[in-house]
Scaffold this active site. Structure first.
Site, short mmCIF file in Angstrom:
data_model
loop_
_atom_site.label_atom_id
_atom_site.label_comp_id
_atom_site.label_asym_id
_atom_site.label_seq_id
_atom_site.Cartn_x
_atom_site.Cartn_y
_atom_site.Cartn_z
N LEU A 161 0.91 -1.16 -0.14
CA LEU A 161 -0.03 -0.01 -0.02
C LEU A 161 0.86 1.14 0.02
O LEU A 161 1.68 1.42 0.97
CB LEU A 161 -0.91 -0.02 1.19
CG LEU A 161 -1.86 -1.14 1.33
CD1 LEU A 161 -2.70 -0.98 2.64
CD2 LEU A 161 -2.61 -1.35 0.09
N GLU A 162 0.81 2.05 -1.04
CA GLU A 162 1.50 3.20 -1.28
C GLU A 162 0.51 4.39 -1.94
O GLU A 162 -0.48 4.15 -2.64
CB GLU A 162 2.69 2.91 -1.97
CG GLU A 162 3.64 1.78 -1.71
CD GLU A 162 4.72 1.64 -2.49
OE1 GLU A 162 5.75 2.54 -2.70
OE2 GLU A 162 5.03 0.29 -2.76
#
Length: 511
Positions: A161-162
């Site tokens: 998750l970025e």
């Protein structure tokens, strides 16, 4: 996190690192100490698996691998298609069926398993849209995740998750709900699902968006296998620290933050259990940030650190890059998708980082997180405390050291009433920095004293002006302003309100 994914530092990572850099001394951590006793709770053997960029060119033969001892891989990245919706794709380039046809992916996975390897699937990454962003129905999202896991017969999912996947609140909530639902379904059917969150970090640990993401998963009821820290691309947050030191600090901070997040949700976990839920993922060789290079020596030292702490997972970006660049690749400072940018000789990062991480990737998929007994806070004994025991009513100036629960803390700025071991998520939230434990044989540090006659003895009847110096029981003090009948002894309890400040012997001698 791939080179092709164009991984960049988010603004929060840079700002957070710069903001707190001055508040952190080398090796300092806040709250729970890593050296405290670990619980006897058994954990799955730590495992290693390099990430594989499935769509990178040239294609990497992960089914053959670069190591005979470490064959497990994390295939990445499954994302939404270019048109959005709930259909999973490999990097927007191939649907699952297209990957089987054009990349022989299913056949290569079968070959990997013939060779003794296994796999996890990673969803997300930096460049494209994670499924939860475009798949707006949580039930359909859970089905999409499940279809991918079923297709490749794996019970371990990794969520990288970025960027938007962290910043977008609606998709973040939806993602946590969908994964929780999928995990509940599988467990109800007698199956397993291990969920790892792979998140960006600074040397100070997870960003605020990262801790929020973890908390949302816990709030939704997801039983996390762990949090995998992307120990790479620190940028300005790294300061003067080496890549190794920045990574060690980041992992230590993540372990502590994870403990705080679980505590806030009513689950106490021992240090050992928390470390088993921490993963490390450096970017081998040349990082996306030009002056950051993670060497084989760094890899060896990080492996030793991970074993010492009990880290549960070791990964890296990426297995595609685990080789010395050829002679035709002139500028190794430019990141390649197919080589590391450092001279490796016969060595591989796969083997150096994975040394001793011999557990099976899916061995802990069926494990369940359960609360552990809360350890009783250790009581402080004035006779064995090297510094005064912290008092809630006392004020402490920057640099003051205290003892609390058998540990020594130093004040980073003026403070009153702030618990030294308050379980905060970020170091900048507390005025205290942990120095280390009270050691066997510690005794109270003697107050500095001077011979009688060095300065006049303090008297309650005498008027004192700024700069006057006195002795009280041999301890030197200096007046900060005019006063009378104000005992210098109060300076240790109320350093701001007292008209006196205690001098060190060196200060007294200088006068």
């Amino acid at each position: 996190m791939s080179v092709m994914e164009g991984k960049r530092l988010s603004a929060p990572r840079v700002v957070l690192g710069v903001a707190v850099a001055s508040a952190l001394a080398a090796g300092g951590v806040v709250g729970t100490q890593w050296w405290s006793a670990r619980a006897d709770t058994p954990h799955a053997a730590p495992w290693t698996a390099g990430y594989v960029d499935v769509t990178a060119t040239p294609t990497y033969a992960f089914e053959e691998g670069r190591s005979a001892d470490h064959r497990d891989v994390v295939l990445s990245f499954v994302v939404a298609g270019k048109g959005g919706g709930c259909t999973p794709t490999w990097g927007t380039a191939y649907t699952m069926d297209e990957a089987a046809d054009r990349l022989d992916l299913d056949r290569r996975i079968a070959r990997l398993r013939q060779q003794g390897g296994d796999l996890a699937v990673s969803f997300g990454g930096q460049r494209n849209r994670e499924l939860a962003i475009t798949c707006t129905d949580a039930t359909e999202l859970a089905a999409a995740y499940g279809a991918v896991l079923d297709r490749y017969d794996t019970d371990t999912m990794d969520l990288d998750l970025e960027g938007a996947a962290l910043a977008d609140e609606a998709s973040s909530v939806r993602r946590a709900e969908a994964v929780a639902d999928l995990q509940r379904q599988r467990r109800a059917a007698g199956e397993s699902l291990a969920v790892w969150l792979t998140l960006p970090v600074a040397p100070t640990g997870l960003t605020e968006e990262g801790t929020t993401a973890v908390d949302r998963f816990l709030a939704a009821g997801v039983d996390l296998a762990g949090v995998n820290a992307m120990t790479m691309d620190y940028g300005a947050a790294r300061g003067d620290a080496s890549m190794l030191r920045a990574s060690e600090d980041a992992l230590t901070a993540v372990q502590r933050q994870l403990g705080v997040l679980y505590e806030r949700r009513g689950t106490h976990l021992s240090d050992g259990t928390l470390w088993s839920k921490v993963g490390a993922t450096p970017m081998i060789g040349q990082n996306d940030v030009r002056d950051e290079v993670f060497t084989l020596d760094d890899a060896k030292a990080l492996n030793a650190f991970a074993h010492d702490r009990g880290v549960g997972r070791m990964s890296f970006w990426s297995a595609n890059r685990d080789a010395t660049c050829g002679s035709n690749y002139v500028d190794v400072r430019m990141v390649s998708t197919a080589c590391s940018g450092v001279a490796q000789g016969e060595a591989t990062f796969t083997d150096v980082l994975g040394e001793g991480f011999d557990g099976a990737l899916n061995a802990g998929a069926g494990a369940r997180t359960t609360p552990e007994p809360t350890e009783t806070a250790q009581q402080d004994d004035p006779a064995t405390s090297p510094y005064p025991i912290w008092q809630q009513s006392a004020a402490y100036l920057k640099g003051t050291k205290v003892t609390w629960h058998r540990s020594v803390y130093v004040a980073k700025w003026w403070t009153r009433g702030d618990l030294p071991d308050d379980p905060v998520l970020n170091a900048w939230e507390t005025p205290w920095q942990l120095v280390g434990p009270v050691l066997p044989g510690d005794r109270p540090a003697p107050a500095p004293t001077l011979p009688a006659g060095t300065f006049p003895e303090w008297s309650g009847k005498t008027e004192y002006r700024k700069g006057d110096q006195v002795l009280l029981e041999g301890v030197p003090y200096e007046a900060k302003w005019w006063n009378q009948a104000a005992s210098p002894a109060a300076a240790s309890v109320d350093p701001d309100g007292s008209p006196w400040r205690q001098l060190t012997i060196e200060q007294a001698d200088a006068r």
